[in-house]
Design a protein around this motif. Structure first.
Motif, PDB file in Angstrom:
ATOM      1  N   PHE A 114       1.932   2.208  -8.400  1.00 18.69           N
ATOM      2  CA  PHE A 114       1.316   3.479  -8.067  1.00 18.69           C
ATOM      3  C   PHE A 114       1.332   4.549  -8.991  1.00 18.69           C
ATOM      4  N   ARG A 115       1.936   4.359 -10.248  1.00 19.38           N
ATOM      5  CA  ARG A 115       1.687   5.204 -11.284  1.00 19.38           C
ATOM      6  C   ARG A 115       2.473   6.578 -10.986  1.00 19.38           C
ATOM      7  N   THR A 116       3.446   6.684  -9.998  1.00 19.53           N
ATOM      8  CA  THR A 116       4.321   7.686  -9.907  1.00 19.53           C
ATOM      9  C   THR A 116       5.457   7.856 -11.123  1.00 19.53           C
ATOM     10  N   THR A 117       6.107   8.956 -10.914  1.00 13.04           N
ATOM     11  CA  THR A 117       7.160   9.247 -12.182  1.00 13.04           C
ATOM     12  C   THR A 117       8.446   9.301 -11.642  1.00 13.04           C
ATOM     13  N   ARG A 118       8.749   8.693 -10.658  1.00  8.54           N
ATOM     14  CA  ARG A 118      10.313   8.824 -10.174  1.00  8.54           C
ATOM     15  C   ARG A 118      11.020   8.143 -10.722  1.00  8.54           C
ATOM     16  N   TYR A 119      10.926   7.137 -11.348  1.00  9.11           N
ATOM     17  CA  TYR A 119      12.106   6.232 -11.857  1.00  9.11           C
ATOM     18  C   TYR A 119      12.457   6.821 -13.250  1.00  9.11           C
ATOM     19  N   GLU A 120      13.845   7.031 -13.124  1.00 10.08           N
ATOM     20  CA  GLU A 120      14.471   7.496 -14.505  1.00 10.08           C
ATOM     21  C   GLU A 120      15.437   6.780 -15.180  1.00 10.08           C
ATOM     22  N   GLY A 121      15.579   5.532 -14.660  1.00 12.55           N
ATOM     23  CA  GLY A 121      16.575   4.441 -15.111  1.00 12.55           C
ATOM     24  C   GLY A 121      16.195   4.206 -16.608  1.00 12.55           C
ATOM     25  N   GLN A 122      17.273   3.244 -17.075  1.00 10.24           N
ATOM     26  CA  GLN A 122      17.179   2.782 -18.447  1.00 10.24           C
ATOM     27  C   GLN A 122      16.964   1.171 -18.161  1.00 10.24           C
ATOM     28  N   PHE A 123      15.983   0.544 -18.020  1.00  5.52           N
ATOM     29  CA  PHE A 123      15.756  -0.859 -17.527  1.00  5.52           C
ATOM     30  C   PHE A 123      16.141  -1.633 -18.377  1.00  5.52           C
ATOM     31  N   THR A 124      15.704  -1.439 -19.780  1.00  7.48           N
ATOM     32  CA  THR A 124      16.060  -2.321 -20.705  1.00  7.48           C
ATOM     33  C   THR A 124      17.734  -2.559 -20.976  1.00  7.48           C
ATOM     34  N   ALA A 125      18.393  -1.389 -21.001  1.00 10.42           N
ATOM     35  CA  ALA A 125      19.623  -1.222 -21.384  1.00 10.42           C
ATOM     36  C   ALA A 125      20.567  -2.002 -20.258  1.00 10.42           C
ATOM     37  N   VAL A 126      20.142  -1.912 -19.015  1.00  8.53           N
ATOM     38  CA  VAL A 126      20.706  -2.363 -17.950  1.00  8.53           C
ATOM     39  C   VAL A 126      20.758  -3.841 -17.873  1.00  8.53           C
ATOM     40  N   HIS A 127      19.466  -4.318 -18.320  1.00  4.42           N
ATOM     41  CA  HIS A 127      19.411  -5.721 -18.641  1.00  4.42           C
ATOM     42  C   HIS A 127      19.964  -6.238 -19.650  1.00  4.42           C
ATOM     43  N   ARG A 128      20.159  -5.458 -20.943  1.00  5.86           N
ATOM     44  CA  ARG A 128      21.014  -6.114 -21.914  1.00  5.86           C
ATOM     45  C   ARG A 128      22.372  -6.106 -21.507  1.00  5.86           C
ATOM     46  N   GLY A 162       0.809  -1.384   0.022  1.00  4.96           N
ATOM     47  CA  GLY A 162       0.019   0.183   0.004  1.00  4.96           C
ATOM     48  C   GLY A 162       0.809   1.170  -0.111  1.00  4.96           C
ATOM     49  N   SER A 163       2.125   1.192   0.034  1.00  6.35           N
ATOM     50  CA  SER A 163       2.941   2.321   0.256  1.00  6.35           C
ATOM     51  C   SER A 163       4.427   2.122  -0.421  1.00  6.35           C
ATOM     52  N   ARG A 164       5.126   3.174  -0.370  1.00  6.01           N
ATOM     53  CA  ARG A 164       6.491   2.849  -0.786  1.00  6.01           C
ATOM     54  C   ARG A 164       7.313   2.408   0.141  1.00  6.01           C
ATOM     55  N   ALA A 165       6.949   2.461   1.448  1.00  7.67           N
ATOM     56  CA  ALA A 165       7.573   1.809   2.729  1.00  7.67           C
ATOM     57  C   ALA A 165       7.386   0.009   2.246  1.00  7.67           C
ATOM     58  N   ASP A 166       6.403  -0.261   1.968  1.00  5.95           N
ATOM     59  CA  ASP A 166       6.006  -1.651   1.637  1.00  5.95           C
ATOM     60  C   ASP A 166       6.685  -2.144   0.584  1.00  5.95           C
ATOM     61  N   ILE A 167       6.967  -1.276  -0.529  1.00 10.14           N
ATOM     62  CA  ILE A 167       7.713  -1.661  -1.720  1.00 10.14           C
ATOM     63  C   ILE A 167       9.317  -1.787  -1.188  1.00 10.14           C
ATOM     64  N   ASP A 168       9.808  -0.924  -0.374  1.00 10.30           N
ATOM     65  CA  ASP A 168      10.960  -0.957   0.139  1.00 10.30           C
ATOM     66  C   ASP A 168      11.374  -2.271   0.976  1.00 10.30           C
ATOM     67  N   VAL A 204      16.556   2.739  -6.590  1.00 12.68           N
ATOM     68  CA  VAL A 204      16.136   3.064  -7.900  1.00 12.68           C
ATOM     69  C   VAL A 204      15.119   1.723  -8.268  1.00 12.68           C
ATOM     70  N   VAL A 205      15.640   0.668  -7.946  1.00 12.41           N
ATOM     71  CA  VAL A 205      14.239  -0.407  -8.182  1.00 12.41           C
ATOM     72  C   VAL A 205      12.990  -0.423  -7.408  1.00 12.41           C
ATOM     73  N   GLY A 206      12.989   0.513  -6.255  1.00 12.97           N
ATOM     74  CA  GLY A 206      11.708   0.791  -5.539  1.00 12.97           C
ATOM     75  C   GLY A 206      11.045   1.740  -6.407  1.00 12.97           C
ATOM     76  N   ASP A 207      11.821   2.913  -6.815  1.00 16.79           N
ATOM     77  CA  ASP A 207      11.161   3.902  -7.880  1.00 16.79           C
ATOM     78  C   ASP A 207      10.624   3.280  -8.802  1.00 16.79           C
ATOM     79  N   PHE A 208      11.245   2.167  -9.530  1.00 14.96           N
ATOM     80  CA  PHE A 208      10.647   1.364 -10.742  1.00 14.96           C
ATOM     81  C   PHE A 208       9.246   0.790 -10.161  1.00 14.96           C
ATOM     82  N   TRP A 209       9.104   0.008  -9.231  1.00 14.16           N
ATOM     83  CA  TRP A 209       8.144  -0.655  -8.750  1.00 14.16           C
ATOM     84  C   TRP A 209       7.126   0.252  -8.361  1.00 14.16           C
ATOM     85  N   GLU A 210       7.364   1.295  -7.804  1.00 11.99           N
ATOM     86  CA  GLU A 210       6.387   2.409  -7.314  1.00 11.99           C
ATOM     87  C   GLU A 210       5.707   2.751  -8.644  1.00 11.99           C
ATOM     88  N   GLN A 211       6.416   3.024  -9.604  1.00 14.78           N
ATOM     89  CA  GLN A 211       5.723   3.678 -10.664  1.00 14.78           C
ATOM     90  C   GLN A 211       4.667   2.576 -11.273  1.00 14.78           C
TER      91      GLN A 211
END
Length: 135
Positions: A62-76, A12-18, A52-59
């Motif tokens: 919960f449709r936030t906009t904190r994640y600014e990573g490069q998901f596909t490039a990192v995994h590639r 239910g919250s960012r704390a839960d995601i963490d 960073v990964v918390g920002d990803f899952w929060e987005q």
């Protein structure tokens, strides 16, 4: 309900995601199949990565906009160094689902599991493993 009959709260919250991220990464980093892929966190720093990964899952949840990573490039890049095989994707998904189920239950927990599966399958296909590949 858990095996002890206690109802698990939903995510239910960012704390839960963490909490979820920390528990999942503890397991993944200790897993014989996944640990080599997660060794990079010794250089990057686990605490920094968890933000960073918390920002990803929060987005995602919960449709936030904190994640600014490069998901596909990192995994590639990880795939190039470690080979993100179908077996590794399968194990990641197994640990992810089990960790979510161990700590949470509800609509957002179900969404986290479904999105985790969709992300794993999409990455697997885009990196050349294919969803139907042998595990």
């Amino acid at each position: 309900m858990t095996s002890r009959g206690r109802r698990r709260a939903d995510i239910g919250s960012r704390a839960d995601i963490d909490v979820l991220m920390r528990r999942f990464y503890e397991r993944a980093m200790a897993d014989p199949l996944l640990a080599p892929v997660f060794d990079v966190l010794a250089v990057v720093g686990l605490d920094e990565h968890l933000v960073v990964v918390g920002d990803f899952w929060e987005q995602i949840l919960f449709r936030t906009t904190r994640y600014e990573g490069q998901f596909t490039a990192v995994h590639r890049a990880l795939h190039g160094h470690h080979g993100l095989t179908p077996a590794r994707f399968g194990r990641w998904l197994e640990l992810w689902t089990d960790t979510v189920d161990t700590h949470f239950g509800g609509v957002n927990a179900d969404r986290a599991k479904a999105k985790g599966e969709a992300i794993a399958r999409s990455l697997e296909r885009s990196l050349g493993g294919g969803a139907g590949s042998e595990r």
